[in-house]
Design an enzyme around this catalytic site. Sequence first.
Site, PDB file in Angstrom:
ATOM      1  N   GLU A   1      -0.042   4.923  -5.866  1.00  0.00           N
ATOM      2  CA  GLU A   1       0.247   3.957  -4.793  1.00  0.00           C
ATOM      3  C   GLU A   1       0.454   4.658  -3.446  1.00  0.00           C
ATOM      4  OE1 GLU A   1      -0.571   1.174  -5.599  1.00  0.00           O
ATOM      5  OE2 GLU A   1      -0.364   1.358  -7.777  1.00  0.00           O
TER       6      GLU A   1
ATOM      7  N   HIS B   1      -2.734   5.313  -1.903  1.00  0.00           N
ATOM      8  CA  HIS B   1      -3.293   4.113  -1.267  1.00  0.00           C
ATOM      9  C   HIS B   1      -2.842   3.983   0.192  1.00  0.00           C
ATOM     10  CE1 HIS B   1      -5.670   1.746  -4.024  1.00  0.00           C
ATOM     11  NE2 HIS B   1      -4.759   1.776  -4.973  1.00  0.00           N
TER      12      HIS B   1
HETATM   13 CO    CO Z   1      -4.826   1.358  -6.987  1.00  0.00          CO
END
Ligand code: CO
Length: 174
Positions: free
Chosen positions: A131, A134
């Site tokens: 994450e 990201h």
């Molecule tokens: Co992802």
Amino acid sequence: MEIVKYPDPILRHAAAEVDEVDSAVKDAVERMCETMRSSSGVGLAAPQVGIGRKIIVFKPCPDEQREQILINPCITERRGTIEAEEGCLSFPGIWGAIRRSSNIVVTGYDLKGNDVKVSASDFLARVLQHEIDHVEGMLFVDRMTPECRVLVRDALKALEDAYNQSAVQDGRRS
Ligand code: CO
């Protein structure tokens, strides 16, 4: 709420730091938690719902419904390496082996602006690294081995074709 799929360019942009936990940030967190729940995910980053801010939500215990959020997450310590299969809600149907740190410490803020420090290992450490990538505009396919990239090449191409197709349709509608 729709999850932004590869190759939407928003997934490639480094998200902006959050300076103030205002109502827009609280709103974003609420939408992200709802989206993660409805898609049975274990983690979600703001760019995946079209919001370019450094916010992630995740489930600290995969078996529990409870979510945790982190604003401006940052990995401050890493130890060990482990390889495991990984997928991503923005890449439906695509899986691949990714090497990640096995133990990490992450710092950030909660919705009240308090400092938060999370020590994570194994699965949770993997979710958090995924994450946090990201919000930096980094995607899990970038971390696949060349062998693995070859295996998912056709599936990636199918997502690109689907995206281009829907872009054409959106263009016709407007
Ligand atoms: Co992802």
